[in-house]
Scaffold this motif. Structure first.
Motif, mmCIF file in Angstrom:
data_model
loop_
_atom_site.group_PDB
_atom_site.id
_atom_site.type_symbol
_atom_site.label_atom_id
_atom_site.label_comp_id
_atom_site.label_asym_id
_atom_site.label_seq_id
_atom_site.Cartn_x
_atom_site.Cartn_y
_atom_site.Cartn_z
ATOM 1 N N THR A 182 0.829 -1.200 0.000
ATOM 2 C CA THR A 182 0.000 0.000 0.000
ATOM 3 C C THR A 182 0.869 1.258 0.000
ATOM 4 O O THR A 182 1.995 1.273 0.479
ATOM 5 C CB THR A 182 -0.926 0.039 1.233
ATOM 6 O OG1 THR A 182 -0.136 -0.097 2.413
ATOM 7 C CG2 THR A 182 -1.951 -1.073 1.174
ATOM 8 N N VAL A 183 0.324 2.330 -0.553
ATOM 9 C CA VAL A 183 1.053 3.581 -0.709
ATOM 10 C C VAL A 183 0.230 4.704 -0.108
ATOM 11 O O VAL A 183 -1.001 4.681 -0.149
ATOM 12 C CB VAL A 183 1.300 3.866 -2.212
ATOM 13 C CG1 VAL A 183 1.928 5.238 -2.404
ATOM 14 C CG2 VAL A 183 2.184 2.797 -2.816
ATOM 15 N N ASN A 184 0.905 5.678 0.474
ATOM 16 C CA ASN A 184 0.226 6.864 0.974
ATOM 17 C C ASN A 184 -0.369 7.618 -0.210
ATOM 18 O O ASN A 184 0.354 8.163 -1.044
ATOM 19 C CB ASN A 184 1.241 7.745 1.716
ATOM 20 C CG ASN A 184 0.603 8.981 2.313
ATOM 21 O OD1 ASN A 184 -0.474 9.417 1.891
ATOM 22 N ND2 ASN A 184 1.255 9.563 3.297
ATOM 23 N N ASN A 185 -1.697 7.637 -0.298
ATOM 24 C CA ASN A 185 -2.347 8.276 -1.440
ATOM 25 C C ASN A 185 -1.934 9.723 -1.624
ATOM 26 O O ASN A 185 -1.827 10.225 -2.736
ATOM 27 C CB ASN A 185 -3.870 8.199 -1.291
ATOM 28 C CG ASN A 185 -4.408 6.816 -1.561
ATOM 29 O OD1 ASN A 185 -3.699 5.969 -2.082
ATOM 30 N ND2 ASN A 185 -5.648 6.588 -1.209
ATOM 31 N N GLN A 186 -1.705 10.442 -0.510
ATOM 32 C CA GLN A 186 -1.372 11.858 -0.602
ATOM 33 C C GLN A 186 -0.047 12.068 -1.329
ATOM 34 O O GLN A 186 0.120 13.051 -2.061
ATOM 35 C CB GLN A 186 -1.313 12.472 0.804
ATOM 36 C CG GLN A 186 -2.667 12.542 1.497
ATOM 37 C CD GLN A 186 -3.682 13.332 0.686
ATOM 38 O OE1 GLN A 186 -3.385 14.419 0.203
ATOM 39 N NE2 GLN A 186 -4.879 12.788 0.529
ATOM 40 N N ILE A 188 1.335 10.193 -3.825
ATOM 41 C CA ILE A 188 1.188 10.029 -5.276
ATOM 42 C C ILE A 188 0.318 11.133 -5.855
ATOM 43 O O ILE A 188 0.601 11.677 -6.928
ATOM 44 C CB ILE A 188 0.634 8.624 -5.631
ATOM 45 C CG1 ILE A 188 0.597 8.436 -7.153
ATOM 46 C CG2 ILE A 188 -0.747 8.391 -5.040
ATOM 47 C CD1 ILE A 188 1.925 8.446 -7.821
ATOM 48 N N TRP A 189 -0.755 11.510 -5.153
ATOM 49 C CA TRP A 189 -1.643 12.543 -5.690
ATOM 50 C C TRP A 189 -0.937 13.896 -5.776
ATOM 51 O O TRP A 189 -1.147 14.647 -6.714
ATOM 52 C CB TRP A 189 -2.904 12.640 -4.849
ATOM 53 C CG TRP A 189 -3.817 11.468 -5.052
ATOM 54 C CD1 TRP A 189 -3.747 10.543 -6.049
ATOM 55 C CD2 TRP A 189 -4.920 11.094 -4.238
ATOM 56 N NE1 TRP A 189 -4.748 9.605 -5.901
ATOM 57 C CE2 TRP A 189 -5.478 9.922 -4.800
ATOM 58 C CE3 TRP A 189 -5.479 11.617 -3.078
ATOM 59 C CZ2 TRP A 189 -6.578 9.279 -4.258
ATOM 60 C CZ3 TRP A 189 -6.581 10.978 -2.530
ATOM 61 C CH2 TRP A 189 -7.121 9.824 -3.120
ATOM 62 N N LYS A 190 -0.098 14.220 -4.787
ATOM 63 C CA LYS A 190 0.622 15.495 -4.823
ATOM 64 C C LYS A 190 1.623 15.519 -5.972
ATOM 65 O O LYS A 190 1.794 16.545 -6.639
ATOM 66 C CB LYS A 190 1.333 15.729 -3.488
ATOM 67 C CG LYS A 190 0.398 16.114 -2.353
ATOM 68 C CD LYS A 190 1.149 16.281 -1.050
ATOM 69 C CE LYS A 190 0.192 16.665 0.085
ATOM 70 N NZ LYS A 190 0.902 16.788 1.379
ATOM 71 N N MET A 191 2.292 14.403 -6.214
ATOM 72 C CA MET A 191 3.264 14.355 -7.308
ATOM 73 C C MET A 191 2.585 14.420 -8.667
ATOM 74 O O MET A 191 3.041 15.111 -9.581
ATOM 75 C CB MET A 191 4.129 13.092 -7.177
ATOM 76 C CG MET A 191 5.089 13.154 -6.005
ATOM 77 S SD MET A 191 6.292 11.809 -5.954
ATOM 78 C CE MET A 191 5.267 10.445 -5.409
ATOM 79 N N VAL A 192 1.472 13.704 -8.799
ATOM 80 C CA VAL A 192 0.740 13.738 -10.063
ATOM 81 C C VAL A 192 0.121 15.113 -10.278
ATOM 82 O O VAL A 192 0.107 15.637 -11.396
ATOM 83 C CB VAL A 192 -0.330 12.633 -10.083
ATOM 84 C CG1 VAL A 192 -1.302 12.839 -11.230
ATOM 85 C CG2 VAL A 192 0.337 11.271 -10.204
ATOM 86 N N ALA A 211 7.481 17.634 -4.691
ATOM 87 C CA ALA A 211 6.041 17.894 -4.560
ATOM 88 C C ALA A 211 5.389 16.889 -3.607
ATOM 89 O O ALA A 211 4.450 17.226 -2.877
ATOM 90 C CB ALA A 211 5.369 17.830 -5.926
ATOM 91 N N GLY A 212 5.877 15.658 -3.625
ATOM 92 C CA GLY A 212 5.339 14.634 -2.730
ATOM 93 C C GLY A 212 6.071 14.523 -1.420
ATOM 94 O O GLY A 212 5.751 13.672 -0.580
ATOM 95 N N LYS A 213 7.115 15.376 -1.257
ATOM 96 C CA LYS A 213 7.948 15.358 -0.046
ATOM 97 C C LYS A 213 8.551 13.972 0.189
ATOM 98 O O LYS A 213 8.534 13.441 1.306
ATOM 99 C CB LYS A 213 7.152 15.825 1.174
ATOM 100 C CG LYS A 213 6.726 17.285 1.098
ATOM 101 C CD LYS A 213 5.974 17.728 2.351
ATOM 102 C CE LYS A 213 5.741 19.228 2.366
ATOM 103 N NZ LYS A 213 5.057 19.754 1.179
ATOM 104 N N VAL A 214 9.076 13.400 -0.907
ATOM 105 C CA VAL A 214 9.722 12.092 -0.830
ATOM 106 C C VAL A 214 11.073 12.161 -1.538
ATOM 107 O O VAL A 214 11.368 13.111 -2.264
ATOM 108 C CB VAL A 214 8.859 10.987 -1.493
ATOM 109 C CG1 VAL A 214 7.524 10.837 -0.786
ATOM 110 C CG2 VAL A 214 8.636 11.286 -2.984
ATOM 111 N N CYS A 219 10.164 8.227 -4.923
ATOM 112 C CA CYS A 219 9.357 8.738 -6.038
ATOM 113 C C CYS A 219 9.281 7.692 -7.146
ATOM 114 O O CYS A 219 8.192 7.366 -7.635
ATOM 115 C CB CYS A 219 9.954 10.032 -6.555
ATOM 116 S SG CYS A 219 9.178 10.692 -8.047
ATOM 117 N N PHE A 220 10.427 7.161 -7.550
ATOM 118 C CA PHE A 220 10.448 6.135 -8.596
ATOM 119 C C PHE A 220 9.678 4.897 -8.159
ATOM 120 O O PHE A 220 8.893 4.327 -8.938
ATOM 121 C CB PHE A 220 11.893 5.752 -8.934
ATOM 122 C CG PHE A 220 12.517 6.606 -9.998
ATOM 123 C CD1 PHE A 220 12.222 6.396 -11.336
ATOM 124 C CD2 PHE A 220 13.379 7.635 -9.660
ATOM 125 C CE1 PHE A 220 12.790 7.179 -12.325
ATOM 126 C CE2 PHE A 220 13.948 8.433 -10.647
ATOM 127 C CZ PHE A 220 13.658 8.203 -11.983
#
Length: 292
Positions: A182-186, A188-192, A211-214, A219-220
């Motif tokens: 599972t992935v933190n939706n926030q 991926i949504w912030k990066m997209v 943008a995703g603070k990662v 990110c990859f």
């Protein structure tokens, strides 16, 4: 045909009838350029393959749909259908929104939440010989038939939708989701969302990760595990989707479209377009004009 997606990846649903939360149509994969936009919706989706095959991405996993197979996609899961080899696929696509089951009965609501919540499976795939496939395929055909009449009886449609969702609950209710990846939706949504707002600029991987603070590595990993693409592949695909709209809806030149879509080079844009869509931008525009 265009899948309209908001910045958080949710789909702008195009119901058959505006005030009735049901989408049911016979579609061809070629209508979406053999690659649908990645999206999610609150509705439960039943994909019934009539002819051909396609691959389907759901929350980081890819499955192959064969003729007469049925895919049940759970609520709020990221997904899209595609064919890298541009093989045609014809299918009934049905999406039923939970609002169809609004009820003051807490036991019914609990059953719906248990069957279609985050703890249940992201999807179920049934081959053509299974009882589930036959039941869900029959339900999709009946509902599509009812909605195809000039003046559908909406009570009959609602009853059949309730029956279909009851079958979905029967099958989904016995499954438990594997939460290992599972992935933190926030994130991926912030990066997209960053890509959606800055695609026409020079976008670096560090920009997307920030943008995703990662980190770059995370990110990859998120893009690969959750979208089955690298950040660069997603950015390129999104730019191409923008260019498709401009080709279809404007008289802009290919050079102007290339620039407005974020491509640094017209030759790279044209080469990438032909590699993915099998035609040049001008050939695509001409094919769209011939259909009008």
């Amino acid at each position: 045909m265009e899948i309209k997606v908001f910045s958080d990846f949710s789909e702008e649903m195009q119901y058959n009838i505006n005030d009735f939360p049901l989408y049911v149509r016979i579609n061809k994969l070629s209508q979406f350029g053999y690659w649908g936009a990645c999206h999610w919706h609150s509705g439960v989706e039943i994909v019934s393959i009539l002819d051909g095959t396609m691959d389907f991405f759901i929350n980081g996993q890819i499955v192959t749909l064969l003729p007469k197979s049925i895919l049940l996609v759970n609520s709020k899961r990221m997904h899209y259908g595609f064919s890298d080899t541009k093989d045609e696929c014809t299918f009934i696509d049905m999406i039923v929104e939970p609002s169809l089951f609004d009820s003051s009965c807490s036991s019914i609501q609990k059953q719906i939440d248990n069957s279609f919540g985050r703890s249940s499976e992201d999807y179920l795939l049934f081959d053509c010989k299974s009882e589930a496939a036959q039941e869900l395929a029959s339900a999709a055909r009946i509902i599509h038939g009812l909605m195809s009449t000039p003046k559908p009886n909406m009570i009959d449609v609602q009853v059949e939708c309730m029956k279909a969702m009851s079958r979905c609950i029967k099958f989904m209710g016995h499954s438990t989701r594997n939460t290992e990846h599972t992935v933190n939706n926030q994130e991926i949504w912030k990066m997209v969302d960053y890509i959606h707002r800055h695609y026409f600029e020079t976008v670096q991987i560090d920009n997307i990760a920030d943008a995703g603070k990662v980190s770059r590595t995370r990110c990859f990993n998120i893009f690969r595990n959750y979208l089955a693409q690298t950040p660069t592949e997603y950015l390129t695909r999104y730019r191409l989707d923008i260019s498709l709209k401009l080709l279809a809806k404007t008289d802009m030149s290919v050079k102007e479209i290339s620039s407005n879509s974020g491509f640094q080079s017209v030759s790279y844009y044209c080469a990438t377009f032909k590699r993915l869509f099998g035609c040049t931008p001008l050939e695509y525009r001409e094919s769209i004009s011939n259909k009008k």
